[in-house]
Motif scaffolding. Sequence first.
Motif, PDB file in Angstrom:
ATOM      1  N   ALA A  22     -11.103  -2.533   4.113  1.00 17.20           N
ATOM      2  CA  ALA A  22     -10.483  -2.733   2.804  1.00 17.20           C
ATOM      3  C   ALA A  22      -9.707  -4.042   2.796  1.00 17.20           C
ATOM      4  N   GLN A  23      -9.929  -4.870   1.763  1.00 19.40           N
ATOM      5  CA  GLN A  23      -9.214  -6.119   1.606  1.00 19.40           C
ATOM      6  C   GLN A  23      -7.917  -5.881   0.833  1.00 19.40           C
ATOM      7  N   TYR A  24      -6.793  -6.075   1.475  1.00 17.78           N
ATOM      8  CA  TYR A  24      -5.520  -5.837   0.799  1.00 17.78           C
ATOM      9  C   TYR A  24      -5.265  -6.877  -0.283  1.00 17.78           C
ATOM     10  N   VAL A  25      -5.841  -8.077  -0.167  1.00 19.14           N
ATOM     11  CA  VAL A  25      -5.594  -9.139  -1.138  1.00 19.14           C
ATOM     12  C   VAL A  25      -6.237  -8.818  -2.481  1.00 19.14           C
ATOM     13  N   TYR A  26      -7.488  -8.368  -2.450  1.00 19.14           N
ATOM     14  CA  TYR A  26      -8.243  -8.134  -3.678  1.00 19.14           C
ATOM     15  C   TYR A  26      -8.338  -6.664  -4.064  1.00 19.14           C
ATOM     16  N   GLY A  27      -7.999  -5.760  -3.161  1.00 20.03           N
ATOM     17  CA  GLY A  27      -8.158  -4.343  -3.451  1.00 20.03           C
ATOM     18  C   GLY A  27      -9.596  -3.896  -3.449  1.00 20.03           C
ATOM     19  N   THR A  28     -10.440  -4.575  -2.674  1.00 28.96           N
ATOM     20  CA  THR A  28     -11.855  -4.240  -2.586  1.00 28.96           C
ATOM     21  C   THR A  28     -12.257  -4.095  -1.124  1.00 28.96           C
ATOM     22  N   THR A  29     -13.529  -3.808  -0.886  1.00 27.38           N
ATOM     23  CA  THR A  29     -14.053  -3.696   0.468  1.00 27.38           C
ATOM     24  C   THR A  29     -14.394  -5.082   1.007  1.00 27.38           C
ATOM     25  N   ARG A  41     -17.939   4.810   1.559  1.00 23.14           N
ATOM     26  CA  ARG A  41     -18.747   5.998   1.369  1.00 23.14           C
ATOM     27  C   ARG A  41     -18.790   6.389  -0.103  1.00 23.14           C
ATOM     28  N   ASP A  42     -19.886   6.984  -0.531  1.00 28.78           N
ATOM     29  CA  ASP A  42     -20.057   7.393  -1.925  1.00 28.78           C
ATOM     30  C   ASP A  42     -18.882   8.267  -2.369  1.00 28.78           C
ATOM     31  N   LYS A  43     -18.379   8.012  -3.592  1.00 30.59           N
ATOM     32  CA  LYS A  43     -17.269   8.748  -4.211  1.00 30.59           C
ATOM     33  C   LYS A  43     -15.966   8.603  -3.424  1.00 30.59           C
ATOM     34  N   THR A  44     -15.715   7.401  -2.905  1.00 32.89           N
ATOM     35  CA  THR A  44     -14.456   7.122  -2.222  1.00 32.89           C
ATOM     36  C   THR A  44     -13.468   6.506  -3.199  1.00 32.89           C
ATOM     37  N   PHE A  45     -12.258   7.060  -3.254  1.00 37.01           N
ATOM     38  CA  PHE A  45     -11.190   6.551  -4.118  1.00 37.01           C
ATOM     39  C   PHE A  45     -10.111   5.922  -3.249  1.00 37.01           C
ATOM     40  N   LEU A  46      -9.703   4.691  -3.605  1.00 34.13           N
ATOM     41  CA  LEU A  46      -8.663   3.983  -2.884  1.00 34.13           C
ATOM     42  C   LEU A  46      -7.526   3.626  -3.827  1.00 34.13           C
ATOM     43  N   CYS A  47      -6.306   3.693  -3.335  1.00 35.05           N
ATOM     44  CA  CYS A  47      -5.170   3.103  -4.027  1.00 35.05           C
ATOM     45  C   CYS A  47      -4.227   2.566  -2.952  1.00 35.05           C
ATOM     46  N   GLY A  48      -3.629   1.408  -3.224  1.00 33.57           N
ATOM     47  CA  GLY A  48      -2.807   0.805  -2.192  1.00 33.57           C
ATOM     48  C   GLY A  48      -1.860  -0.239  -2.719  1.00 33.57           C
ATOM     49  N   ALA A  49      -1.043  -0.800  -1.813  1.00 31.24           N
ATOM     50  CA  ALA A  49      -0.081  -1.844  -2.143  1.00 31.24           C
ATOM     51  C   ALA A  49       0.041  -2.774  -0.945  1.00 31.24           C
ATOM     52  N   SER A  50       0.399  -4.049  -1.229  1.00 30.28           N
ATOM     53  CA  SER A  50       0.412  -5.052  -0.184  1.00 30.28           C
ATOM     54  C   SER A  50       1.555  -6.036  -0.356  1.00 30.28           C
ATOM     55  N   TYR A  51       1.943  -6.625   0.762  1.00 29.36           N
ATOM     56  CA  TYR A  51       2.831  -7.781   0.782  1.00 29.36           C
ATOM     57  C   TYR A  51       1.974  -9.014   1.012  1.00 29.36           C
ATOM     58  N   LEU A  52       2.124 -10.052   0.171  1.00 29.44           N
ATOM     59  CA  LEU A  52       1.304 -11.254   0.253  1.00 29.44           C
ATOM     60  C   LEU A  52       2.186 -12.464   0.532  1.00 29.44           C
ATOM     61  N   ASP A  53       1.966 -13.087   1.673  1.00 31.35           N
ATOM     62  CA  ASP A  53       2.617 -14.357   1.943  1.00 31.35           C
ATOM     63  C   ASP A  53       2.081 -15.403   0.977  1.00 31.35           C
ATOM     64  N   ALA A  59      -2.454 -21.128  -5.833  1.00 34.92           N
ATOM     65  CA  ALA A  59      -1.313 -22.032  -5.986  1.00 34.92           C
ATOM     66  C   ALA A  59      -0.430 -21.660  -7.167  1.00 34.92           C
ATOM     67  N   HIS A  60      -0.913 -20.778  -8.028  1.00 34.06           N
ATOM     68  CA  HIS A  60      -0.096 -20.303  -9.152  1.00 34.06           C
ATOM     69  C   HIS A  60       1.182 -19.633  -8.649  1.00 34.06           C
ATOM     70  N   TRP A  61       1.128 -19.018  -7.467  1.00 31.77           N
ATOM     71  CA  TRP A  61       2.312 -18.412  -6.848  1.00 31.77           C
ATOM     72  C   TRP A  61       2.896 -19.410  -5.853  1.00 31.77           C
ATOM     73  N   ASN A  62       4.149 -19.741  -5.985  1.00 29.81           N
ATOM     74  CA  ASN A  62       4.826 -20.581  -4.996  1.00 29.81           C
ATOM     75  C   ASN A  62       5.914 -19.786  -4.275  1.00 29.81           C
ATOM     76  N   TYR A  63       5.702 -18.478  -4.190  1.00 30.72           N
ATOM     77  CA  TYR A  63       6.635 -17.575  -3.520  1.00 30.72           C
ATOM     78  C   TYR A  63       5.839 -16.385  -2.992  1.00 30.72           C
ATOM     79  N   ASN A  64       6.404 -15.678  -2.033  1.00 21.56           N
ATOM     80  CA  ASN A  64       5.777 -14.461  -1.529  1.00 21.56           C
ATOM     81  C   ASN A  64       5.809 -13.394  -2.617  1.00 21.56           C
ATOM     82  N   THR A  65       4.781 -12.550  -2.650  1.00 20.49           N
ATOM     83  CA  THR A  65       4.698 -11.564  -3.712  1.00 20.49           C
ATOM     84  C   THR A  65       4.094 -10.265  -3.198  1.00 20.49           C
TER      85      THR A  65
END
Length: 268
Positions: A22-29, A41-53, A59-65
Amino acid sequence: MKKKRFLFILLALLYATQSTRAQYVYGTTGLLHMPTADMQRDKTFLCGASYLDVAATPAHWNYNTFNYYINITIFPWLEIGYTCTLHKIGLPAYGYSYKFRNQDRQFSGRLRLWKEGWWKPWTPQIVIGANDPGTNDMLGNPDKDDYGITGVGELGNGHWNRYYLAATKHFAFERTGELGIHLAYVYNKRRDYHLNGPAVGANFQFAMQHEGWGYQLLNRLNLMAEYDSRTVNCGLGVSFWKDYICAVMELTECRHFSGGILFRVHLK
């Protein structure tokens, strides 16, 4: 004492883990930032949260988010996700300090075109996908021909835009583990998050056939390294509590820490 406590927690975590994709940056595989042809796997549900340096963001972000997301693999060949990344907004002249007051929203989709080994054992899996498509139509720069689904406008809000074609092949090494080789071509024309070129990456999941707690810990590691057409990154992904909770840890440019945690449920 703090270092020993951290090491103990890390070892305990790895002892009860399996690999995750799972890619924490994009929320995808995928790997870390790079897309791959792996599917949940078929019928897999994901939900998550991340800290991004800040090094892991456009470049739109000039701070950690931070971000959070939901994702579902509707069929074995189709995955759809929705990700929100937090914005800081402030008007100091009016007494509003810079805080997380808004968020950028993006949709994503992945479609498997070819399953690994369908024709010959050596044939790879192939996936086509997109993140944040078509969000520049209203906010593009017409003087620079920046309208359209390619997300190229400096003024547009398709900050995470990318399109890609990815191929993945796994190689099993008896009594050692499994190596995944991933190739992709990533495309956009954005000026603040330019992704336009080949990407390559690899991951290795240990499967040592030896007794002892050390080998058991080693077998829980899924090591990852990549060039995502923009930066070189390394990290690892782990999961625990019967694969329900997963974690991804990364060093963007091999030095800036980012990471996330997600909850995963197989709906059938």
